[in-house]
Design an enzyme around this catalytic site. Structure first.
Site, PDB file in Angstrom:
ATOM      1  N   ASP A   1       0.858  -1.176   0.000  1.00 45.42           N
ATOM      2  CA  ASP A   1       0.000   0.000   0.000  1.00 45.42           C
ATOM      3  C   ASP A   1       0.902   1.236   0.000  1.00 45.42           C
ATOM      4  OD1 ASP A   1      -2.152   1.628  -0.090  1.00 45.42           O
ATOM      5  OD2 ASP A   1      -3.176   0.821   1.656  1.00 45.42           O
TER       6      ASP A   1
HETATM    7  C1  BGC Z   1      -5.115   3.179   0.090  1.00 43.98           C
HETATM    8  C2  BGC Z   1      -5.302   2.119  -0.962  1.00 43.98           C
HETATM    9  C3  BGC Z   1      -5.256   2.754  -2.328  1.00 43.98           C
HETATM   10  C4  BGC Z   1      -3.914   3.429  -2.483  1.00 43.98           C
HETATM   11  C5  BGC Z   1      -3.696   4.033  -3.849  1.00 43.98           C
HETATM   12  C6  BGC Z   1      -3.905   4.024  -0.172  1.00 43.98           C
HETATM   13  O1  BGC Z   1      -3.870   5.142   0.659  1.00 43.98           O
HETATM   14  O2  BGC Z   1      -5.055   2.570   1.363  1.00 43.98           O
HETATM   15  O3  BGC Z   1      -6.493   1.423  -0.757  1.00 43.98           O
HETATM   16  O4  BGC Z   1      -5.484   1.810  -3.325  1.00 43.98           O
HETATM   17  O5  BGC Z   1      -3.826   4.453  -1.509  1.00 43.98           O
HETATM   18  O6  BGC Z   1      -4.430   5.162  -4.042  1.00 43.98           O
END
Ligand code: BGC
Length: 755
Positions: free
Chosen positions: A291
């Protein structure tokens, strides 16, 4: 002869192996193509595939000359970037893809990721709302439409579905999941993956999906986002893991790990999760993306001393792609040279990533998602809006309807519409709506005006939030300003019925949006009470991204409709339900607490040793002294304008299965849909089992006066559970079987099951 044959095979094989262009040959197998490409890649290029950058400059403008952006640009040109996220639109995607394909040594195309959570530019309902439909076909179709629209904008990978089970409405991201139940959550997870990926990933209308966040993110302590997660094996195996495993059955191409630590180890550096469970036990062949920044965040967790160690831990633990930590691109090559990371692991990660690129067909045509004509035709098209409206209607849950307050009459009823959310064209889009146009949703006001014209009386009553809201900044709630109450009260006085749209603004739920208070935000409950004093014939329409605590409303308001955040077509869907053109059939995927203090609250709890009141006023039982144990609205609850009755529950064992049948009748004069729900309780087991577990459901349409016989088969898969070593076991013994239209079931019986 045999010898000659062997020599020929050897020559063909080695010449194939040495054929530098084999990876370009579509007739070769994907494995052969991956191997051929990998054998030509330098260590740095392999690591490059594991590096993902956020869209970092105006890609169609001049290239960056200084600082971090210039470094990233340089990496892109030198084949050190495997993927980008948040680059969207054919023009921009084409521009970055062109650099990867035409300027790098091997011309490996990028995989382009984006959060297509519930639609791209045209939004469908938030995932929690979609889950309330219990309609797997509709959910699949909705993901299919989202994929088609996103793919038309150059995207070929979505960071969805989020399959985190959560029992905590304080956690703002419950809006992005399927609620509290692993059985429903698993079915929905599969439907969404199938919808995004379709039958053929190389079709330019489909995109790769991503099961996230592995694992435990929905169990953050006290519902605070990113917080510590400490759960035992029973919860991990029986509640958290099943939807993830289900996505693998649906052939999900990628996984994302999570921000949280799980039992002391951050998920990104958790080898037990990513290697032992995911890649070994479940034999998962796709890749895992970290993530956002979660590799470097291991330093903040206190788990890695610096970026170098964070990279080492993450890659060894099975995180294949680095989203925005710059850890792999900066540190992996030296870690391999120092012997701290084996090159075999780098090969494995690069292969997993390349395989998905081949499956997407990017090597045949890297610009296949970059067709300007399709972009114009598909994005915002009538077809996508129709699908969004269809899905939105199916998500609406009728929580309460006394005295036939609903449906509204199309003629002869003076209606007042009150609430800032009633005219809000932004909030129905939710918080994951980066590509949507601001204020593009149909508001409730607009939807209802189609039925009432300008006869509809509207007053705002009060603002919910103050100032402009957006994805990254805190929402400020109006806790004091009641200056518009008077106008709303005067409008309400003139009406036969008042429709009040109250709840949360779109950005109040989602990432980083945890709350300790789940009451109607700000002055909205005061507004409701003030209107109720002058006109109690109220229909309360809730717009929100999570369960709310609405006890006063439940005690005083005759009709309550849960309308979530329903996307671009929100107002049309709500109006059709309010006027009875669509008979609601949604059921809650998450319990509505009476009080925040009850959280975590969920229907599949354990009995404890002291579940019931022993004697009047004696305290020694599992309860609260100031609140009931039960939720306000239970999991699975939802009414219809029709009425259904259940009878003739029959169960019998056949081989190693239990066959269940029940008759469901529509006792009303209206056609309606009902979600027939089947629950079990394993009364005695080697590990205590919940008081109820959903193990089957069937969404049926029944004509007035009609009776339908509904049958279910419970196999060992539904009757068993995971023990504390992660082994799936099935035990003989007494099972209770329950059937009904909610988790508060109507019929039950028992059976002695023998294996
Ligand atoms: C989130 C993810 C997301 C990623 C990309 C993160 O802050 O937890 O779920 O896909 O950002 O935007």
């Amino acid at each position: 002869m045999k010898k000659i044959l062997a020599v020929i095979i050897f020559i063909v094989f080695t010449s194939c192996k040495n054929d530098k262009n084999l990876f370009k040959d579509p007739s070769a197998s994907i494995d052969q193509r991956v191997e051929s490409l990998l054998s030509q890649m330098t260590l740095e290029e392999k690591i490059g595939q594991m590096n993902q950058y956020n869209g970092f400059w105006n890609v169609t403008g001049p290239s960056p000359k200084n600082g971090e952006q210039a470094d990233k640009y340089d990496h892109l040109k030198n084949g050190l970037v495997g993927s980008m996220l948040n680059v969207r639109g054919v023009k921009d995607v084409k521009a970055v893809q062109k650099i990867a394909v035409e300027e790098t040594r091997l011309g490996i195309p990028l995989i382009i990721g984006f959060d297509v959570i519930h639609g791209y530019e045209t939004l469908s309902p938030i995932p929690l709302a979609e889950s309330a439909s219990w309609d797997l076909e509709a959910i699949k179709k909705s993901a299919e439409m989202a994929a088609e629209e996103a793919a038309a904008a150059g995207i070929n990978w979505t960071f969805a579905p989020m399959v985190d089970i959560s029992r905590d409405a304080r956690w703002g991201r419950v809006m992005e999941g399927a609620g509290e139940d692993p059985f429903l959550g698993s079915k929905i997870a599969m439907a969404r993956v199938q919808g995004f990926q379709g039958e053929d990933l190389s079709d330019p209308r489909t995109i790769a999906a991503c099961a996230k966040h592995f694992a435990g993110y929905g169990f953050s302590e006290s519902g605070k986002d990113y917080n510590t997660v400490d759960v035992g094996t029973s919860t991990l195996y029986n509640i958290i893991f099943p939807p993830f495993e289900a996505t693998i059955k649906a052939d999900v191409k990628t996984f994302m790990n999570s921000f949280n630590e799980l039992n002391g180890i951050p998920a990104t550096g958790n080898a037990y999760l990513q290697r032992e469970i995911l890649k070994d036990k479940w034999n998962y062949k796709g890749f895992v993306v970290s993530d956002w920044g979660s590799i470097i965040e291991m330093k903040v967790h206190g788990f890695a001393k610096d970026l170098n160690q964070a990279a080492e831990i993450a890659v060894n633990a099975g995180s294949d792609m680095d989203m925005e930590s710059y850890a792999y691109v900066k540190e992996l090559a030296s870690l391999v040279k120092d012997g701290k990371v084996s090159e075999t692991l780098i090969d494995d990660a690069a292969k997993r990533i390349l395989r998905v690129k081949f499956e997407l067909g990017l090597f045949e045509d890297p610009y296949k998602y970059c067709d300007e004509t399709r972009e114009k035709e598909i994005i915002g098209s009538a077809k996508i809006h129709e699908a969004s409206l269809d899905m939105a209607k199916k998500c609406i849950v009728l929580l309460k309807n006394e005295n036939n307050t609903l449906p509204l009459k199309k003629e002869g009823q003076k209606i007042a519409l009150i609430g800032a959310l009633a005219s809000d064209k932004n909030s129905p889009l939710g918080s994951w709506r980066i590509a949507a146009k601001d204020n593009s949703a149909v508001s409730v006001l607009e939807g209802m005006q189609q039925y009432t014209g300008n006869k509809l009386m509207y007053a705002k009553g009060a603002d919910v939030s103050l100032g402009k809201t957006d994805f990254i900044t805190e929402v400020y709630i109006n806790n004091t300003d009641k200056s518009d109450f008077a106008e709303a009260i005067s409008v309400a006085k003139k009406a036969d019925v008042v429709v009040m749209v109250l709840g949360e603004v779109g950005y109040q739920s989602g990432e980083g949006r945890s709350s300790t208070n789940l009451d109607l935000p700000g002055v909205q409950e005061d507004l409701l009470k003030a209107i109720h004093k002058v006109n109690s014939n109220i229909v309360l329409v809730l717009n929100n991204g999570r369960p709310l605590t609405i006890n006063w409303a439940d005690n005083n308001i005759p009709a309550i409709v849960e309308a979530w955040q329903l996307g671009s077509q929100s107002g049309n869907a709500i109006a059709q339900v309010l006027y009875g053109d669509y008979n609601p059939s949604g059921k809650l995927p998450m319990s509505f607490p009476r009080n925040v203090g009850q959280i975590p609250i969920y229907y599949n709890y354990k009995n404890t040793g002291r579940p019931t009141l022993p004697e009047k006023d004696v305290v020694f039982w599992s309860h609260y002294q100031d609140e009931k144990n039960t939720p306000l609205y239970p999991f699975g609850h939802g009414l219809s304008y029709a009425n259904f009755s259940y009878k003739d529950l029959l169960v019998q064992q056949e081989n190693n299965t239990i066959k269940v049948s029940v008759n469901v009748s529509n006792t009303s004069k209206l056609k309606g849909k009902e979600v027939v729900q089947l629950y079990i309780q394993d009364l005695f087991a080697s590990i205590t089992r919940p008081v109820k577990e959903l193990k089957g459901f069937n969404l049926i349409e029944i004509q007035p006066g009609e009776t339908k016989k509904i049958e279910f088969t419970l196999t060992e898969k539904e009757l068993g559970f995971y023990d504390n070593s992660g082994k799936f076991i099935v035990e003989s013994g007494e099972f209770k079987i329950f059937v009904g239209g909610s988790s508060i079931t109507t019929l039950d019986t028992s059976i002695d099951f023998k294996i």
